[in-house]
Design an enzyme around this catalytic site. Structure first.
Site, PDB file in Angstrom:
ATOM      1  N   HIS A 179     -35.824 -67.239 120.096  1.00 30.40           N
ATOM      2  CA  HIS A 179     -36.601 -67.688 118.945  1.00 30.40           C
ATOM      3  C   HIS A 179     -37.639 -68.737 119.355  1.00 30.40           C
ATOM      4  CE1 HIS A 179     -32.925 -66.206 116.858  1.00 30.40           C
ATOM      5  NE2 HIS A 179     -33.776 -65.871 115.898  1.00 30.40           N
ATOM      6  N   GLU A 218     -38.105 -60.979 119.218  1.00 34.76           N
ATOM      7  CA  GLU A 218     -38.272 -61.856 118.051  1.00 34.76           C
ATOM      8  C   GLU A 218     -39.732 -61.916 117.601  1.00 34.76           C
ATOM      9  OE1 GLU A 218     -36.680 -63.614 115.781  1.00 34.76           O
ATOM     10  OE2 GLU A 218     -34.798 -62.759 116.440  1.00 34.76           O
ATOM     11  N   TYR A 220     -31.966 -58.599 124.034  1.00 34.67           N
ATOM     12  CA  TYR A 220     -32.050 -59.826 123.248  1.00 34.67           C
ATOM     13  C   TYR A 220     -31.648 -61.040 124.081  1.00 34.67           C
ATOM     14  CZ  TYR A 220     -32.304 -62.213 118.734  1.00 34.67           C
ATOM     15  OH  TYR A 220     -32.661 -63.034 117.679  1.00 34.67           O
ATOM     16  N   HIS A 229     -36.539 -55.549 113.687  1.00 32.37           N
ATOM     17  CA  HIS A 229     -35.587 -55.550 114.800  1.00 32.37           C
ATOM     18  C   HIS A 229     -35.029 -54.140 114.996  1.00 32.37           C
ATOM     19  CE1 HIS A 229     -35.423 -59.677 116.060  1.00 32.37           C
ATOM     20  NE2 HIS A 229     -35.102 -60.132 114.857  1.00 32.37           N
ATOM     21  N   ASP A 273     -30.182 -70.717 122.574  1.00 31.50           N
ATOM     22  CA  ASP A 273     -30.890 -69.659 121.854  1.00 31.50           C
ATOM     23  C   ASP A 273     -31.089 -68.415 122.732  1.00 31.50           C
ATOM     24  OD1 ASP A 273     -32.387 -68.476 119.749  1.00 31.50           O
ATOM     25  OD2 ASP A 273     -34.271 -69.309 120.510  1.00 31.50           O
ATOM     26  N   HIS A 303     -39.108 -58.800 108.717  1.00 30.15           N
ATOM     27  CA  HIS A 303     -38.745 -59.310 110.043  1.00 30.15           C
ATOM     28  C   HIS A 303     -37.493 -58.623 110.572  1.00 30.15           C
ATOM     29  CE1 HIS A 303     -38.099 -62.589 113.108  1.00 30.15           C
ATOM     30  NE2 HIS A 303     -36.839 -62.165 112.951  1.00 30.15           N
ATOM     31  N   GLU A 304     -36.439 -58.603 109.755  1.00 28.05           N
ATOM     32  CA  GLU A 304     -35.162 -58.074 110.225  1.00 28.05           C
ATOM     33  C   GLU A 304     -35.197 -56.546 110.404  1.00 28.05           C
ATOM     34  OE1 GLU A 304     -32.695 -59.806 111.400  1.00 28.05           O
ATOM     35  OE2 GLU A 304     -33.751 -61.668 110.973  1.00 28.05           O
TER      36      GLU A 304
END
Length: 335
Positions: A285, A207, A198, A187, A280, A183-184
């Site tokens: 997210h 995301e 973002y 990015h 957020d 996931h990271e």
């Protein structure tokens, strides 16, 4: 660095801020003071690291000496470098290179876990999607494990990965879940392709892309398919007090958790339930549940790998301020 580049030097955390804030504000009879203190410290560190990334980009591998007998791979070879933060805060603290590309297994399970997961991410992008690492130019992966005391998060900061160990009850080690790593790192792929800002819908697409390729690569590692995958994000970092919960469900957004510690999963699964609030980063997210559900439905129809090809093609066609309508059009074009 120009304005566009600054926008794309994102600081992206795995645990959404609204979850940490909910825990930090909970009463003693809901969340123990020791846990709340760990959460508050994690929030402070996230804020400080985000401010640091806004002002500079640091490549830790170029600044710090390697551990004796462990050598960093040559730059631009898509190699893996795993550093041990030794539970210190700040970046860069005196990390030590614990394992470089091609080095043998170490005695530290967290080091080994991110090394293996990082390799799986690199191999999927290379073998299935024809991409040469994060930037498509062989960028080395830098992973920093054991960050801080009971740090309850993991993040991509624009150039490298950092993982906390959790507190052992709410969250366990973020290093040992391949879904977190994939996931990271995605990015980073988004940063070097569409550069999705973002914030708001573009941030939710950012995301969602990470959730998509996180679950795609998790399925590849596990040998599962769209039909038998669990479609959960973050379920393997849940500690004993949250066993059976997850951060997000791509199959059924809004159902991943409902407990006294996190509250109720706010993700919508359709535009009629779109979150319009300011929290957020305007729901990066939260609203990712909508495109996540789209990927789940497509994967169930044509298979995960084929759907991943469409999404990867779409990612390369998008632009920094793309919104959901742009995304829908580009998915159709890519298909």
């Amino acid at each position: 660095m120009n304005t566009h580049e600054k926008q794309n030097q994102c600081f992206c955390t795995f645990i959404p801020p609204h979850i940490l804030e909910h825990m930090a504000k909970s009463s003693e009879d809901v969340v123990r003071e020791s846990v709340r203190e760990a959460v508050r410290e994690s929030i402070i560190q996230d804020s400080q690291m985000r401010a640091t990334r806004a002002s500079q980009a640091t490549n830790i591998a170029s600044l710090l000496p390697a551990k004796l007998g462990v050598m960093a791979p040559p730059p631009g070879t898509a190699g893996r470098e795993v550093f041990n933060c030794m539970r210190q805060w700040g970046q860069p603290p005196p990390y030590m290179l614990a394992r470089g590309e091609g080095d043998p297994v170490t005695a530290d399970d967290d080091v080994n876990a991110v090394y293996e997961a990082g390799g799986a991410v690199r191999d999927y992008y290379r073998n299935k999607l024809g991409r040469n690492s994060i930037d498509n130019l062989g960028l080395n992966q830098v992973h920093n494990v054991h960050f801080g005391e009971n740090y309850m998060n993991a993040f991509w900061d624009g150039s490298q990965m950092t993982y906390g160990d959790g507190d052992g009850t709410i969250f366990v080690s973020f290093s040992r879940d391949p879904d977190v790593v994939a996931h990271e790192l995605t990015h980073g792929v988004t940063q070097h392709t569409a550069g999705l800002v973002y914030y708001g819908q573009s941030g939710a697409l950012n995301e969602s892309m990470s959730d998509v390729f996180g679950t795609v690569i998790q399925q590849s590692i596990d040998g599962t398919t769209a039909d038998d995958a669990d479609w959960l994000i973050g379920n393997d970092i849940m500690g004993p007090e949250l066993y059976g919960e997850a951060l997000r469900s791509m199959k059924a957004p809004g159902t991943a958790y409902d407990n006294y510690i996190f509250g109720k999963d706010p993700q919508p699964d359709h535009m009629i339930r779109y979150y319009h609030g300011a929290d957020d980063n305007q729901g990066v997210h939260i609203n990712s549940g909508i495109p996540n559900k789209v990927f789940y439905l497509v994967a169930m129809d044509i298979g995960t790998d084929k759907a991943a090809l469409i999404w990867y093609s779409t990612l390369q066609r998008l632009w920094p301020t793309a919104i959901f309508g742009d995304f829908a059009y580009m998915v159709a074009e890519s298909a």
